[in-house]
Design an enzyme around this catalytic site. Structure first.
Site, PDB file in Angstrom:
ATOM      1  N   SER A   1       0.818  -1.208   0.000  1.00  0.00           N
ATOM      2  CA  SER A   1       0.000   0.000   0.000  1.00  0.00           C
ATOM      3  C   SER A   1       0.860   1.270   0.000  1.00  0.00           C
ATOM      4  O   SER A   1       1.605   1.536  -0.947  1.00  0.00           O
ATOM      5  CB  SER A   1      -0.954  -0.106   1.203  1.00  0.00           C
ATOM      6  OG  SER A   1      -1.882   0.931   1.225  1.00  0.00           O
TER       7      SER A   1
ATOM      8  N   ASP B   1     -10.502  -5.198  -4.146  1.00  0.00           N
ATOM      9  CA  ASP B   1      -9.870  -4.402  -3.096  1.00  0.00           C
ATOM     10  C   ASP B   1     -10.635  -3.087  -3.003  1.00  0.00           C
ATOM     11  O   ASP B   1     -10.681  -2.316  -3.963  1.00  0.00           O
ATOM     12  CB  ASP B   1      -8.397  -4.163  -3.480  1.00  0.00           C
ATOM     13  CG  ASP B   1      -7.620  -3.353  -2.451  1.00  0.00           C
ATOM     14  OD1 ASP B   1      -8.243  -2.659  -1.618  1.00  0.00           O
ATOM     15  OD2 ASP B   1      -6.375  -3.388  -2.494  1.00  0.00           O
TER      16      ASP B   1
ATOM     17  N   HIS C   1      -7.674  -5.748   0.895  1.00  0.00           N
ATOM     18  CA  HIS C   1      -6.482  -4.906   0.779  1.00  0.00           C
ATOM     19  C   HIS C   1      -5.310  -5.453   1.597  1.00  0.00           C
ATOM     20  O   HIS C   1      -4.213  -4.920   1.508  1.00  0.00           O
ATOM     21  CB  HIS C   1      -6.843  -3.478   1.243  1.00  0.00           C
ATOM     22  CG  HIS C   1      -5.790  -2.458   0.949  1.00  0.00           C
ATOM     23  ND1 HIS C   1      -5.322  -2.222  -0.328  1.00  0.00           N
ATOM     24  CD2 HIS C   1      -5.100  -1.617   1.767  1.00  0.00           C
ATOM     25  CE1 HIS C   1      -4.395  -1.272  -0.287  1.00  0.00           C
ATOM     26  NE2 HIS C   1      -4.227  -0.897   0.965  1.00  0.00           N
TER      27      HIS C   1
END
Length: 269
Positions: free
Chosen positions: A99, A220, A249
């Site tokens: 991320s 996601d 995620h």
């Protein structure tokens, strides 16, 4: 406060685990800390010296180290990563970033391309906001609502956000993500969220020359699959997209076995 050398290693809880010859960095994303990797770590310690650390905004780091004037952009997080690698005398490593840390890795590889053999980007996004020819997944109004909810009642926001982010029906993963989110100081979470939502790295992707493997789950809530394709087509090196047959995620929390297998394969290529 600008941390360097051993102070930085201590402040960000830097650990090196494992006995291999090569270095592998596991860099966690927003809302978690290095404990998020515990399900996949045993798959890598026999083969790598694995470097783990906490982002300065993580709940496991003394919040006094978080300088609101300094951490306004991703560049300061890039400084931290490079300073850690320099302090550990690492001259080559493979980098796995989740991320927010996927983007930190991208920027670090532009600054010091010789440091990285490969970048593996899990749930990465160069920009979360939609633009005319770009689908990032969020409209400005939606982001404002998220930030408002976070500010109005942090506990309620975490309880709503954690299951959405985890996506898959894995109650342990939801509990674990909630725990690390609750560990963060709400004002720091809000500040970091705002800087992530306002960042736009699309213009620098072409400068990345290190080969990248982009990991994307089938669904996601934070990153649409079109973003993975966008990264593959716009990053400057040789890039592949690897679809993980799971939702959410945080595959390292919800499907660690699957992620470890795919990571091992991607690292060996």
């Amino acid at each position: 406060m600008y941390l360097m050398g051993n102070t930085l290693l201590e402040a960000l809880n830097v650990r090196v685990e494992g006995s291999g010859q090569k270095f592998l960095v596991l860099a966690h994303g927003f809302g978690t800390d290095q404990s998020v990797w515990k399900g996949i770590l045993p798959s890598f310690t026999p083969y790598y010296r694995v470097i783990l650390y906490d982002l300065v905004c993580a709940g496991s780091v003394n919040p006094d180290y978080f300088d609101f004037r300094r951490y306004t952009t991703l560049d300061s997080y890039v400084d931290d990563l490079i300073n850690i690698l320099d302090a550990l005398k690492v001259d080559r490593c493979a980098y796995v970033g989740h991320s927010f840390s996927a983007m930190i890795g991208i920027l670090a590889s532009i600054r010091r391309p010789e440091l990285f053999t490969k970048l593996i980007l899990i749930g990465a996004s160069p920009r979360f906001l939609n633009d005319k020819d770009y689908h990032g997944g969020f409209e400005r109004g939606e982001i404002e609502k998220v930030l408002y909810a976070m500010e109005a009642n942090y506990n309620a926001w975490v309880q709503g956000f954690a299951p959405l982010a985890v996506g898959a029906d894995v109650p342990d993963a939801v509990r674990e993500f909630s725990r690390t989110l609750f560990n963060m100081r709400p004002d720091i979470t809000l500040f970091v969220s705002r800087s992530i939502f306002n960042s736009d790295l699309r213009g620098v992707l072409g400068l990345v020359k290190v080969s990248c493997c982009i990991f994307q789950t089938t669904r996601d809530v934070s990153v649409p699959t079109s973003v993975a394709t966008y990264l593959r087509d716009h990053l400057g090196g040789r890039n592949t997209v690897e679809t993980l047959d799971t939702e959410g995620h945080l595959p390292h929390l919800s499907a660690p076995g699957l992620l470890a297998t795919k990571l091992r394969r991607a690292l060996s290529r």
